[in-house]
Design an enzyme around this catalytic site. Structure first.
Site, PDB file in Angstrom:
ATOM      1  N   THR A 182      48.418 -12.447  48.036  1.00  0.00           N
ATOM      2  CA  THR A 182      46.985 -12.112  47.358  1.00  0.00           C
ATOM      3  C   THR A 182      47.220 -12.618  45.892  1.00  0.00           C
ATOM      4  O   THR A 182      47.438 -12.064  44.965  1.00  0.00           O
ATOM      5  CB  THR A 182      46.751 -10.894  47.961  1.00  0.00           C
ATOM      6  OG1 THR A 182      46.270 -11.389  49.170  1.00  0.00           O
ATOM      7  CG2 THR A 182      45.267 -11.454  47.301  1.00  0.00           C
ATOM      8  N   THR A 233      45.197  -5.398  45.941  1.00  0.00           N
ATOM      9  CA  THR A 233      45.895  -6.408  46.414  1.00  0.00           C
ATOM     10  C   THR A 233      46.750  -5.774  47.572  1.00  0.00           C
ATOM     11  O   THR A 233      46.967  -4.297  46.813  1.00  0.00           O
ATOM     12  CB  THR A 233      47.140  -6.915  45.770  1.00  0.00           C
ATOM     13  OG1 THR A 233      48.386  -8.097  46.499  1.00  0.00           O
ATOM     14  CG2 THR A 233      47.718  -6.515  44.310  1.00  0.00           C
ATOM     15  N   GLY A 234      47.208  -5.629  48.660  1.00  0.00           N
ATOM     16  CA  GLY A 234      48.320  -4.478  49.486  1.00  0.00           C
ATOM     17  C   GLY A 234      47.686  -4.604  51.108  1.00  0.00           C
ATOM     18  O   GLY A 234      46.996  -5.590  50.846  1.00  0.00           O
TER      19      GLY A 234
HETATM   20  N1  ASP Z   1      44.972  -7.388  51.109  1.00  0.00           N
HETATM   21  C1  ASP Z   1      45.475  -8.746  51.229  1.00  0.00           C
HETATM   22  C2  ASP Z   1      45.211  -8.954  52.663  1.00  0.00           C
HETATM   23  O1  ASP Z   1      45.494  -7.699  53.542  1.00  0.00           O
HETATM   24  C3  ASP Z   1      47.114  -9.003  51.317  1.00  0.00           C
HETATM   25  C4  ASP Z   1      47.695  -9.587  50.518  1.00  0.00           C
HETATM   26  O2  ASP Z   1      46.923  -8.091  49.104  1.00  0.00           O
HETATM   27  O3  ASP Z   1      49.053  -9.653  50.295  1.00  0.00           O
HETATM   28  O4  ASP Z   1      44.953 -10.085  53.719  1.00  0.00           O
END
Ligand code: ASP
Length: 315
Positions: A182, A233-234
């Protein structure tokens, strides 16, 4: 006039130097550096925080390396469904979209929702109809295609597994080995206004219209001049359940914590307790900034008018 500061991220997770080729590492750093320079220039020229975060995200969405816009991951049905949100800390206005297809820059659409609809959050076909009505740029499916995302998806598409960005693993392996691609940005401009933006393709092989934390105001994205601007992000499900971005703001507002203390508490205590791997970038209205993650790495960059500058990947 206050300090102005620009921060970006391109996802967090198990990003290890030994898994990276020099060429790929160079390409990631170059992509981050370019988005950082262009968005910082917006602030330097007296532009607003909201325009700066949007400028950063457009470039990162156009970069096939990151899981947002071009290069977004494939869903169970073999298409890209993208989520994005933007929030202006000066008046708490916000716009978000979820599950949109063929929109070249989902962050442009989220901004359009913020500015020119009477709503905050649009999803699916309705959001796409709004994009067409507002003349937002669309692209054919081929534009979003990338071979490495396709290969990741092909490896798990016949199973019920879903996977966060680069991984092709079963669920319990996912808990150990995750990368999240993300993208996000936060900024504080010279007038002390803050803004946040986040954009993503979500998870490989996601189904049932799954939506993560990124487009949810308060979970993956939040901005308020009185406290901070945050982009996360996570593992989205955990960030939603812990209302991560707003929790940082609350710790500052109600407990008097500094930006860094509040982010540290959320990322390294609260999320860790829930096995929520990932990180966030944050800035307050004085231009103080932090980039905090509990994973092995986070693609990230920071540039500020008081001379700080950093673009890095690993811990
Ligand atoms: N937080 C994003 C999601 O769960 C994924 C990511 O951070 O890459 O869609």
């Amino acid at each position: 006039m206050s300090n102005f500061t620009m921060l970006i991220h391109g996802g967090a997770g198990t990003i290890l130097k030994e898994d990276m080729t020099p060429a790929l590492e160079h390409a990631y750093l170059e992509g981050l550096q370019m988005a950082l320079s262009v968005s910082y220039a917006v602030l330097e020229q007296g532009g607003t925080a909201i325009n700066a975060v949007k400028a950063a995200l457009v470039l990162l969405e156009d970069n096939v390396l990151f899981n947002a816009g071009r290069g977004a991951v494939f869903t169970k049905k073999g298409v890209q469904e993208m989520d994005a949100a933007i929030m202006d800390g000066s008046d708490l206005s916000a716009g978000a979209v979820a599950g949109v297809r063929n929109v070249r820059n989902p962050i442009e659409l989220a901004t359009e929702v913020m500015r020119n609809s009477n709503h905050v959050f649009l999803s699916g076909k309705g959001a796409n109809d709004f994009a067409i009505k507002q003349g937002i740029k669309l692209e054919p499916d081929e534009y979003f295609f990338s071979q490495f995302r396709y290969d990741q998806w092909k490896a798990i598409r016949d199973s019920d597994n879903y996977s966060l960005d680069h991984t092709n693993h079963h669920l319990e392996e996912l808990m150990r080995d995750k990368k999240f691609g993300t993208i996000g940005a936060v900024a504080c401009d010279s007038n002390g206004n803050v803004a946040a933006a986040t954009s993503t393709g979500g998870m490989t092989n996601k189904k049932y219209g799954r939506i993560g934390d990124s487009p949810m105001i308060g979970a993956g994205t939040y901005a308020n001049n009185a406290t901070c601007a945050i982009s996360c992000t996570g593992h989205g499900e955990i960030f939603i359940r812990s209302v991560a971005a707003y929790d940082v703001s609350c710790l500052m507002e109600y407990k008097g914590l500094s930006l860094r203390e509040a982010m540290d508490k959320v990322v390294n205590e609260k999320l860790v307790k829930m096995q929520g791997e990932g990180g966030m970038i944050g800035v307050d209205a004085k231009g103080n900034a932090a980039m905090i993650f509990n994973s092995a790495g986070m693609y990230r960059g920071l540039k500020s008018s008081n001379g700080l500058q950093e673009v890095s990947i690993y811990k």
